[in-house]
Design a protein around this motif. Structure first.
Motif, mmCIF file in Angstrom:
data_model
loop_
_atom_site.group_PDB
_atom_site.id
_atom_site.type_symbol
_atom_site.label_atom_id
_atom_site.label_comp_id
_atom_site.label_asym_id
_atom_site.label_seq_id
_atom_site.Cartn_x
_atom_site.Cartn_y
_atom_site.Cartn_z
ATOM 1 N N LEU A 45 -24.522 -68.098 -13.120
ATOM 2 C CA LEU A 45 -22.822 -68.556 -13.883
ATOM 3 C C LEU A 45 -22.055 -66.926 -14.246
ATOM 4 C CD1 LEU A 45 -20.643 -70.887 -14.079
ATOM 5 C CD2 LEU A 45 -21.677 -71.253 -16.347
ATOM 6 N N VAL A 46 -23.297 -66.411 -15.230
ATOM 7 C CA VAL A 46 -22.371 -65.011 -15.486
ATOM 8 C C VAL A 46 -22.039 -64.247 -14.031
ATOM 9 C CG1 VAL A 46 -23.517 -62.974 -16.094
ATOM 10 C CG2 VAL A 46 -24.039 -65.020 -17.332
ATOM 11 N N THR A 47 -23.247 -64.603 -13.566
ATOM 12 C CA THR A 47 -23.002 -63.441 -11.781
ATOM 13 C C THR A 47 -21.709 -63.873 -11.555
ATOM 14 O OG1 THR A 47 -24.717 -62.938 -11.244
ATOM 15 C CG2 THR A 47 -23.745 -62.772 -9.735
ATOM 16 N N LEU A 48 -21.383 -65.746 -11.032
ATOM 17 C CA LEU A 48 -19.735 -65.710 -10.781
ATOM 18 C C LEU A 48 -18.765 -65.160 -11.226
ATOM 19 C CD1 LEU A 48 -18.418 -67.761 -9.114
ATOM 20 C CD2 LEU A 48 -19.059 -69.514 -10.980
ATOM 21 N N PHE A 49 -18.974 -64.913 -12.827
ATOM 22 C CA PHE A 49 -17.721 -64.842 -14.006
ATOM 23 C C PHE A 49 -17.876 -63.198 -13.334
ATOM 24 C CE2 PHE A 49 -19.287 -68.204 -17.440
ATOM 25 C CZ PHE A 49 -18.268 -68.525 -16.378
#
Length: 442
Positions: A45-49
């Motif tokens: 999720l952090v990578t997506l953001f």
């Protein structure tokens, strides 16, 4: 993702799915239409953001997800809140917290008729009250809206105009000031009681784990209580205890030459295995050892499946399916053994139904690993068996756990990282319960 896919496939009376769920990972991008449930890891999720969330629409940006998420569930929370996972999880929790504050601020500014420029000048103490309780909390802390301030100012001017003698005594002046303050407070209270505020965003966080250490200030449970001061702790009577209906066999090996024979004997000597009704889970310390043990068992006429991170996903899925099929066959009255050799990848986070026997070919390196391993069997009130093989290097931890299990006590006092446990044993020459100090040997 197995359970999520099943839920998503469950249909309502009209034939439509009851909920929409999706998985988000490095290899599975999010859908353009936001689903009801998102299953992901903190890192994904952090990578997506950071990298590409905006390309899937504003709903997949940090602000978009933070504004939509009503529930945040961290499964295996003790694992996510430490080690290599905690940095990404902390970033997500901070992003959610910032999103909550922005939404509450926007609502309160509209309720109290506060402009952006005025909000920038609001003291932090009032903002803190806003974040914690919205407009009512701000007013209770002493904040006054523009209309209230103007009303209080007008009341003060009217009171001054009505004063008959400007040479009144100081006691009279003080009494007049007090009356004005009471009048202003009454007006503010009357105005506030008539106004309707809220409801405000109340996101629910759930941190779920079979192990949640909370003995020392550095433990995960204590850290979560610091971050979420109003958190409610819910636990069962058996937290950090081994189920009483598990049969334990402890075997100390005199040397590595005994290990192979002891493993084969533990599997083949199992009455359930001899009856063709066994679902055996064998734990190894690492992927290399797991491969070697799988070959050893196969050479001894014990078919098995492998499960660890180096096995291709298709083969891992097939291994899980084989276990599930054997459990279903046993439930239907037919036979069929299945033996899975794995690392601690199978100790938590996956569905392995009706494990009848757990074999620790390599003993767990920590009490937490031990608890998760043995927790794979004897579920839902069923019986189970655990065979623990250990040598000299594992003897102190194994004997400590053995004593706690036999006495039916919580094993939380044995929790520690592997290296810190070893250092403590080296320092004191024996096992010392966590949170306690022993006599240092000379």
């Amino acid at each position: 993702m197995q359970s999520t896919q099943q839920e998503a496939a469950s249909a309502g009376p009209d034939g439509r799915p009851l909920i929409k769920a999706c998985q988000v990972s490095s290899s599975t991008p999010p859908p353009f239409d936001p689903p009801d449930v998102v299953v992901t890891t903190p890192g994904a999720l952090v990578t997506l953001f950071n990298d590409r969330g905006s390309s899937y629409g504003p709903q997949w940006s940090a602000e978009g997800v933070a504004s939509r998420a009503a529930f945040v569930v961290a499964d295996e929370a003790d694992l996510l809140c430490q080690g290599g996972y905690v940095k990404d999880l902390t970033r997500l929790l901070d992003a959610f917290k910032a999103g909550e504050r922005r939404l509450i601020e926007a609502q309160v500014m509209a309720e109290l008729d506060i402009s952006d420029e005025e909000w920038d000048r609001v003291p932090r103490s009032f903002k803190q009250a806003c974040w914690e309780g919205g407009a009512p909390a701000m007013l209770k802390a002493g904040f006054r809206r523009k209309s209230q301030q103007q009303q209080q100012q007008q009341q003060g001017e009217d009171a001054a105009a009505d004063t008959p003698d400007s040479t009144s005594t100081s006691s009279s002046s003080a009494g007049q000031d007090a009356a004005e303050e009471r009048s202003a407070a009454a007006a503010s209270s009357s105005s506030s009681s008539k106004a309707q505020y809220g409801p405000y965003l109340q996101r629910q966080y759930l941190f779920v784990a079979a192990t949640m250490p909370s003995l020392t200030k550095a433990d995960v449970g204590i850290e979560l209580q610091k971050r979420f001061k109003d958190a409610v702790w819910v636990s069962g009577d058996m937290l950090h205890q081994i189920k009483p209906h598990v049969e334990h066999v402890w075997r100390r090996l005199r040397g590595p030459e005994e290990a192979d024979a002891a493993l084969v004997e533990a599997v083949q000597g199992d009455p359930d295995y001899q009856a063709g009704q066994a679902r055996v889970l064998v734990f190894a310390r690492d992927t290399v050892t797991a491969d070697q043990l799988a070959d050893l068992l196969a050479d001894q006429g014990i078919p098995n499946v492998l499960y660890h991170k180096n096995i291709p996903k298709e083969e891992r899925d097939a291994a899980l399916a084989a276990f599930a099929d054997a459990a279903a066959a046993a439930a239907g009255g037919s036979g069929g053994n299945v033996v899975m050799v794995s690392t601690d990848a199978a100790a938590r986070g996956i569905d392995l139904p009706d494990v009848t026997h757990v074999v620790q070919a390599d003993f767990a390196t920590t009490a937490i690993e031990f608890l998760h391993r043995v927790g794979r069997t004897a579920r839902a009130g069923k019986a189970g068996k655990v065979t623990s093989l250990f040598g000299k290097a594992d003897a102190v931890l194994a004997e400590a756990l053995r004593q706690y299990v036999q006495e039916g006590k919580s094993i939380e006092e044995c929790f520690s990282r592997n290296r810190s446990f070893s250092r403590k044993v080296k320092r004191y020459g024996k096992f010392v319960p966590r949170g306690q100090e022993g006599e240092q040997r000379t």
